[in-house]
Every structure is written in structure tokens, then in C-alpha cells.
Design a protein around this motif. Structure first.
Motif, PDB file in Angstrom:
ATOM      1  N   TRP A  98      -2.266 -18.549 -33.333  1.00  0.00           N
ATOM      2  CA  TRP A  98      -2.410 -19.956 -34.066  1.00  0.00           C
ATOM      3  C   TRP A  98      -2.867 -20.565 -32.362  1.00  0.00           C
ATOM      4  N   LEU A  99      -3.536 -19.936 -31.497  1.00  0.00           N
ATOM      5  CA  LEU A  99      -3.973 -20.173 -30.195  1.00  0.00           C
ATOM      6  C   LEU A  99      -5.465 -21.304 -31.148  1.00  0.00           C
ATOM      7  N   GLU A 100      -5.623 -20.465 -31.839  1.00  0.00           N
ATOM      8  CA  GLU A 100      -6.659 -20.877 -32.995  1.00  0.00           C
ATOM      9  C   GLU A 100      -6.789 -22.157 -33.380  1.00  0.00           C
ATOM     10  N   TRP A 101      -5.204 -22.482 -34.011  1.00  0.00           N
ATOM     11  CA  TRP A 101      -4.604 -23.459 -34.686  1.00  0.00           C
ATOM     12  C   TRP A 101      -4.719 -24.674 -33.855  1.00  0.00           C
ATOM     13  N   VAL A 102      -4.680 -24.931 -32.611  1.00  0.00           N
ATOM     14  CA  VAL A 102      -4.475 -25.589 -31.554  1.00  0.00           C
ATOM     15  C   VAL A 102      -5.629 -25.671 -30.627  1.00  0.00           C
ATOM     16  N   LEU A 103      -6.445 -25.036 -30.192  1.00  0.00           N
ATOM     17  CA  LEU A 103      -7.296 -25.419 -29.938  1.00  0.00           C
ATOM     18  C   LEU A 103      -8.864 -25.181 -30.642  1.00  0.00           C
ATOM     19  N   GLY A 104      -9.027 -24.614 -31.740  1.00  0.00           N
ATOM     20  CA  GLY A 104      -9.923 -24.585 -32.521  1.00  0.00           C
ATOM     21  C   GLY A 104     -11.119 -25.267 -32.857  1.00  0.00           C
ATOM     22  N   SER A 105     -10.877 -27.477 -32.640  1.00  0.00           N
ATOM     23  CA  SER A 105     -11.257 -27.407 -32.537  1.00  0.00           C
ATOM     24  C   SER A 105     -11.958 -28.073 -31.042  1.00  0.00           C
ATOM     25  N   ALA A 106     -12.045 -27.774 -30.487  1.00  0.00           N
ATOM     26  CA  ALA A 106     -12.048 -27.971 -28.973  1.00  0.00           C
ATOM     27  C   ALA A 106     -12.995 -26.862 -28.314  1.00  0.00           C
ATOM     28  N   LEU A 107     -12.534 -25.791 -28.347  1.00  0.00           N
ATOM     29  CA  LEU A 107     -13.920 -24.264 -28.976  1.00  0.00           C
ATOM     30  C   LEU A 107     -14.148 -24.002 -29.504  1.00  0.00           C
ATOM     31  N   PRO A 108     -15.279 -23.826 -30.612  1.00  0.00           N
ATOM     32  CA  PRO A 108     -15.235 -23.596 -31.402  1.00  0.00           C
ATOM     33  C   PRO A 108     -16.178 -22.118 -31.383  1.00  0.00           C
ATOM     34  N   MET A 109     -14.814 -20.894 -32.273  1.00  0.00           N
ATOM     35  CA  MET A 109     -14.846 -19.333 -31.644  1.00  0.00           C
ATOM     36  C   MET A 109     -15.114 -18.674 -33.104  1.00  0.00           C
ATOM     37  N   GLN A 110     -15.955 -17.344 -32.683  1.00  0.00           N
ATOM     38  CA  GLN A 110     -15.442 -16.364 -34.455  1.00  0.00           C
ATOM     39  C   GLN A 110     -13.906 -16.091 -34.431  1.00  0.00           C
ATOM     40  N   HIS A 111     -13.228 -15.852 -35.715  1.00  0.00           N
ATOM     41  CA  HIS A 111     -12.204 -15.666 -35.859  1.00  0.00           C
ATOM     42  C   HIS A 111     -11.933 -13.988 -35.104  1.00  0.00           C
ATOM     43  N   GLU A 112     -12.387 -13.263 -34.395  1.00  0.00           N
ATOM     44  CA  GLU A 112     -12.472 -12.298 -34.000  1.00  0.00           C
ATOM     45  C   GLU A 112     -12.010 -12.302 -32.904  1.00  0.00           C
TER      46      GLU A 112
END
Length: 205
Positions: A121-135
Motif C-alpha cells: 500500500w506504500l507503493e499505492w500512496v507514493l508510487g507516482s513520486a518514486l517510480p520503483m519496481q514492485h519488488e
């Protein structure tokens, strides 16, 4: 709606200023007692109650300037209002000190629930600000959930076993600094998972 760009220094002041002001007010009046409506209130109680409108003004200013509020800001604001109200109503500093445990504990629990569902859920919140692979997001989420849990436990141990001034100092400076250092270290360690603009273009091609 995209977040409006504002001066980064101003943003930091608005985000961190209320906590620093609380620390300053507390240190100024910590040894005082105030008689209000026939009830004696300690300096800590007064500082905690004053902190509530200061934080709300800061959140409102961020909303006006950026055009949006994060879920974390909304949640923190609601928790501060609730526990600030309990602190004033019961004239008991314990409620305000427990606020930090609830905030960190809730973040740890939410991230943990996402991990159980094999989601970040961290990726859901911050994914656009810090593009990073799901792993990479999954690794960061596991580590951050553990840090939030440690901070929640640490807060309970500190406010129950140490002086009020020690808790205020650690709450104001040590906890945020620990989170900041942790995130900086993690971003460096997880650098190989960060998606560079060139990688995105290559993937689109």
C-alpha cells in the motif's frame, strides 16, 4: 488533482513547524500551572491543547497552497483532535502521549495488512513520486512496517518510564529524525529497484 508546486522550504515549515512550536511552548510553560474554569491544568496540558489549532492551521495552509492533502495528514489531524480533546476533557496528559503510539501502530498495521494480501500500500500512496519496481516496494514496505512497530513500542516505553520533558524532546526530534535517516538509507540500499526515466522509455519501446 495534481499537487501544486510550492516552495519546498515553506512546505517543510508547515509540516514540521507545529511540532517544533509545541516543543517551544512546552519548554516555556512546562513548570507552570493554569487555573481555567476552576480547574488546574499543567503546562503540558495547555501546550497540547494549543498544539491542536496550530496543527489544523498548518494543514489548512498546506491544503490551500498545494490543492490537496495526503491521507496521512488527514489521519494525523483527526487523531490529534481526538486525543487533544480527551487530554483537555480528562485533564490527563497520558492521552496526548498515547497519540503517537496509535499513529505509528496504525501505520504498521495498515502496511502489515497490505503485506498479508501480497500488496504494497506504500507503493499505492507514493508510487507516482518514486517510480520503483514492485519488488523494491515490497521490501521497503516490510522494513517500514517494522520500523513503525518499533517506534510505537518505543513511544509506550518512553512515556510510561521516562520524564515528561524527555518524551517531548524525543517525540519532537528523535522519532522524526529516525524515520528520515531510515528512509534515506533505504532509498540508497534499494537504488537498484528504482526505475529511471530511460528504463521507462525503453519499456514503452
Amino acid at each position: 488533482m495534481a499537487e501544486k508546486a510550492i516552495n519546498p522550504v515553506l512546505k517543510q515549515v508547515l509540516e514540521l513547524g507545529p511540532t517544533v512550536l509545541f516543543f517551544g511552548i512546552y519548554m516555556w510553560i512546562k513548570d507552570e500551572t493554569y487555573l481555567i474554569a476552576g480547574t488546574d491544568y499543567s503546562g503540558f496540558i495547555v501546550a497540547a491543547v494549543v498544539f491542536v489549532p496550530i496543527l489544523l492551521v498548518s494543514i489548512a495552509a498546506l491544503w490551500v497552497l498545494t490543492g490537496q492533502l495526503s491521507r496521512m495528514q488527514v489521519f494525523t489531524g483527526l487523531v490529534v483532535i481526538f486525543f487533544g480533546g480527551l487530554t483537555a476533557y480528562f485533564n490527563d496528559a497520558s492521552f496526548f502521549k498515547m497519540k503517537t503510539t496509535l499513529v505509528y501502530g496504525t501505520f504498521a498495521a495498515l502496511l502489515g495488512v497490505g503485506l498479508l494480501r501480497r500488496q504494497s500500500w506504500l507503493e499505492w500512496v507514493l508510487g507516482s513520486a518514486l517510480p520503483m519496481q514492485h519488488e523494491g516496494w515490497m521490501i521497503l514496505t516490510r522494513r517500514l512496517a517494522l520500523v513503525f512497530l518499533v517506534l510505537a513500542v518505543a513511544n509506550e516505553l518512553i512515556w510510561r518510564n521516562m520524564s515528561e520533558a524527555t518524551w517531548v524532546t524525543l517525540e519532537t526530534f528523535a522519532f522524526p529524525a529516525a524515520l528520515f535517516v531510515f528512509l534515506m538509507v533505504q532509498i540508497t540500499m534499494l537504488g537498484r529497484y528504482v526505475i529511471e526515466p530511460e528504463d521507462e522509455k525503453r519499456g514503452e519501446g
